[in-house]
Scaffold this motif. Sequence first.
Motif, PDB file in Angstrom:
ATOM      1  N   UNK A 228       0.729  -0.979   0.041  1.00  0.00           N
ATOM      2  CA  UNK A 228      -0.060   0.008   0.009  1.00  0.00           C
ATOM      3  C   UNK A 228       0.871   1.218  -0.087  1.00  0.00           C
ATOM      4  N   UNK A 229       0.420   2.016  -0.903  1.00  0.00           N
ATOM      5  CA  UNK A 229       1.366   3.382  -0.840  1.00  0.00           C
ATOM      6  C   UNK A 229       0.516   4.455   0.144  1.00  0.00           C
TER       7      UNK A 229
ATOM      8  N   UNK B  43       8.540   4.230   2.344  1.00  0.00           N
ATOM      9  CA  UNK B  43       9.218   3.099   1.684  1.00  0.00           C
ATOM     10  C   UNK B  43       8.738   1.602   2.437  1.00  0.00           C
ATOM     11  N   UNK B  44       8.916   0.680   1.510  1.00  0.00           N
ATOM     12  CA  UNK B  44       8.473  -0.545   1.836  1.00  0.00           C
ATOM     13  C   UNK B  44       9.614  -1.410   2.604  1.00  0.00           C
TER      14      UNK B  44
ATOM     15  N   UNK C 109      12.079  -6.844   3.221  1.00  0.00           N
ATOM     16  CA  UNK C 109      12.305  -8.296   3.883  1.00  0.00           C
ATOM     17  C   UNK C 109      11.024  -8.795   3.828  1.00  0.00           C
ATOM     18  N   UNK C 110       9.753  -8.238   3.810  1.00  0.00           N
ATOM     19  CA  UNK C 110       8.466  -8.682   4.207  1.00  0.00           C
ATOM     20  C   UNK C 110       7.874  -9.032   2.562  1.00  0.00           C
ATOM     21  N   UNK C 111       8.705  -9.012   1.583  1.00  0.00           N
ATOM     22  CA  UNK C 111       8.011  -9.418   0.371  1.00  0.00           C
ATOM     23  C   UNK C 111       7.870 -10.820   0.122  1.00  0.00           C
TER      24      UNK C 111
ATOM     25  N   UNK D 159       6.391   0.510   5.711  1.00  0.00           N
ATOM     26  CA  UNK D 159       5.176  -0.209   5.471  1.00  0.00           C
ATOM     27  C   UNK D 159       5.636  -1.615   4.697  1.00  0.00           C
ATOM     28  N   UNK D 160       4.723  -2.678   5.075  1.00  0.00           N
ATOM     29  CA  UNK D 160       4.943  -3.976   4.611  1.00  0.00           C
ATOM     30  C   UNK D 160       4.507  -4.270   3.323  1.00  0.00           C
ATOM     31  N   UNK D 161       4.878  -5.300   2.851  1.00  0.00           N
ATOM     32  CA  UNK D 161       3.851  -5.683   1.351  1.00  0.00           C
ATOM     33  C   UNK D 161       2.766  -5.995   2.015  1.00  0.00           C
TER      34      UNK D 161
END
Length: 265
Positions: A165-166, A177-178, A181-183, A252-254
């Motif tokens: 989410x943006x 930024x994202x 490591x959560x991808x 933020x995470x994916x």
Amino acid sequence: MSAYTARPRPRARLLAAATVALAALSLTACNDELGVQDEGAAQTNTTAPTPTRAPEKTGGTGQTGGSTEGNSSTGGNKGSGSTTGSNGGKASGGESSGGRTSGGSGTDAGAETGANSGSDTSASSVPCSSANTKVTAQLVTRPINHMLLTVTNTGTKTCDLYYYPALNFDDAQSVPPVMKESQPQAVTTLTPGQSGYAGAALAGGDNGTGTHGRTAKSLAVYFFDRNNNSISPAATPTLPTNGVHVDDTLRVTYWLPSAQDALTY
């Protein structure tokens, strides 16, 4: 008168001898015409015996494998050909096809029907957006200074949550930024009624001691399509009445399939 002894006349003797000779000649001539040979020593036959010709071999047509009708495959190796034997005999077997397999309508293991050939009956998925989802934002106690975003598919088709989410707090000039490591290994996909999640680390430190700290009163959440293009309009979840504290460490995470995963980072 003296006694007279009669003696045979020489002429009569000659005549008798001639008669005997003539008879002998006649007998010899007859024997010659009949091919009679004089008997003598037995003759030895030195001529080699004539070899006996071997009987012909008739071999018909040989088939190997036959035909398998159940698998729509005909024959294995249909061997036929003509071979001349060493004794002059000829073993005939028709034509030789070199192990030709006939029956183009089948395969070795039978016709494969239905494997990977059926059409996909599931509805085509679409990108998740504010038009087919509902987004909520909730502060959590653990981990500290974190917020959980929940997006629920309210549409009738499966939707895909691409990327992350943006977030835009109070019309900020940039989005946080994202956390790479959560991808996830695959795109998070939502069937109708299903939910996906993302976590937001709002401020640095346990007490929010990051730089440029501020209180945000509004939030806009933008989605992305497959090509990483932003989708408008943005979703606008409601924030707590007192707002949320954010600073320059905001991340933020994916999009992830579980809330627990979203709050791990």
